[in-house]
Design an enzyme around this catalytic site. Structure first.
Site, PDB file in Angstrom:
ATOM      1  N   ARG A 245      10.354  -4.210   3.581  1.00  0.00           N
ATOM      2  CA  ARG A 245       9.638  -5.014   4.568  1.00  0.00           C
ATOM      3  C   ARG A 245       8.270  -4.403   4.815  1.00  0.00           C
ATOM      4  O   ARG A 245       8.131  -3.182   4.845  1.00  0.00           O
ATOM      5  CB  ARG A 245      10.408  -5.052   5.912  1.00  0.00           C
ATOM      6  N   GLU A 274       0.951  -9.007   5.758  1.00  0.00           N
ATOM      7  CA  GLU A 274       1.364 -10.162   4.963  1.00  0.00           C
ATOM      8  C   GLU A 274       1.298 -11.432   5.824  1.00  0.00           C
ATOM      9  O   GLU A 274       1.678 -11.365   6.988  1.00  0.00           O
ATOM     10  CB  GLU A 274       2.821  -9.897   4.524  1.00  0.00           C
ATOM     11  N   HIS A 292       5.511 -10.004  -2.772  1.00  0.00           N
ATOM     12  CA  HIS A 292       6.805 -10.225  -2.105  1.00  0.00           C
ATOM     13  C   HIS A 292       7.734 -11.103  -2.959  1.00  0.00           C
ATOM     14  O   HIS A 292       8.152 -12.183  -2.554  1.00  0.00           O
ATOM     15  CB  HIS A 292       6.609 -10.858  -0.719  1.00  0.00           C
TER      16      HIS A 292
END
Length: 317
Positions: A245, A274, A292
């Protein structure tokens, strides 16, 4: 007929299973700000998301028809899980479906890192015809993964899948996890043989000091798991991977550690800011980058679709 909105998409395998059981599956991507209106106008009873769509308290409050929210993947930090449950809404995810895919991406970054692929793929198109010998010399100091130590911070399903690949390559594995004191890692081979390894939890400091490469596998956190202090404890020339993450790794401290050569290279699939990663990260010559895509393999998406469908059928039929 119950209507399902798969707002971030769902594999055809999942759609087929659901339609066979009489559900209507809608794969229109609705903008976040129009989502509650769409759900109410179309009487949607089930919302499926990946990492793009958020299911917050305000959405849950404004959509009384919702009976279930499903996350295709592991982390549920884009869903107000406890609040949804308190309102009688089922919340499901697919924790096992993408482990192998994420683990393979970790190794894509590791292999690319030890042989400078992230940099040579930038420079060969520019200078490969005119500076071939210089490039050959500058990328000649690679290393092997075999015989090295991989440190895993977090040892859930994805951490363990990553450990399997490391052990299969002949690496030593150390791990630190608040909830896993020890684990049996079974590595199956193509011909039905398998081999078992018994691994025990090590203190964080030990993992940081003794690992040649470190990979992070934790859910979203309120504070950094790896920052200036942790980078300071690591071996000089370590490689660091984050495919878990954004926000679990301090990117400012990471750049400093790369500049000082404490860290040799980093591989990032997730980013603090992000979906707008910092330019300093994107342009850094020692960072291997992916947008990602940890769970974005055909196989993982099929497993996710099937797993979501089975849970929905069980809960809503």
């Amino acid at each position: 007929m119950s209507k399902i909105l798969a707002n971030d998409g769902i594999a055809q395998t999942g759609i087929n299973l659901l339609e066979k059981e009489g559900f209507e599956v809608i794969t229109t991507t609705v903008a976040q700000e129009q989502l509650s209106n769409y759900i109410n106008d179309n009487n949607i009873s089930c919302l499926l998301v990946r990492s793009a769509t958020e299911a917050r308290k305000s959405l849950i409050d404004s959509c009384p028809s919702l009976k279930l929210i499903g996350r295709g993947g592991v982390g549920m930090d884009n869903i107000d899980v406890e609040y949804a449950k308190s309102k009688g809404v089922h919340v499901i995810n697919t924790p096992a479906a993408s482990s192998e895919s994420v683990a393979e991406l970790v190794f894509a970054h590791l292999f690319g890192g030890i042989r400078f692929l992230y940099d040579s793929n930038r420079n060969m198109p520019l200078d490969g015809d005119s500076k071939f010998k210089q490039l050959k010399k500058s990328y000649a100091g690679g290393t092997e993964l075999r015989g090295k130590t991989l440190g895993l911070i977090g040892f859930g399903r994805i951490g363990q899948a990553t450990a399997k690949m490391a052990l299969g390559l002949g690496m030593k594995v150390l791990f630190n996890d608040k909830f896993v004191p020890k684990a049996t890692i079974q590595i199956p081979f193509f011909d039905g043989q398998s081999i078992k390894f018994e691994l025990e939890n090590s203190p964080m400091e030990e993992v940081l000091k003794n690992s040649d490469f470190i990979s992070v596998h934790v859910p979203a956190q309120k504070t950094y798991v790896l920052g200036e202090k942790e980078f300071g404890m690591m071996k000089a020339g370590v490689g660091v991977i984050n495919a878990s993450r954004g926000g679990v790794l301090d990117e400012v401290a990471l750049v400093d550690a790369l500049e000082s050569e404490k860290i040799a290279f980093a591989g990032l699939d997730v980013f603090e800011s992000e979906p707008n990663p910092e330019i300093r990260i994107l342009m850094h010559p020692k960072i291997s980058l992916t947008p990602h895509i940890g769970a974005a393999t055909k196989e993982a998406q099929q497993r996710i679709g099937t797993e979501l469908a089975m849970q929905i059928i069980e809960l809503l039929k």
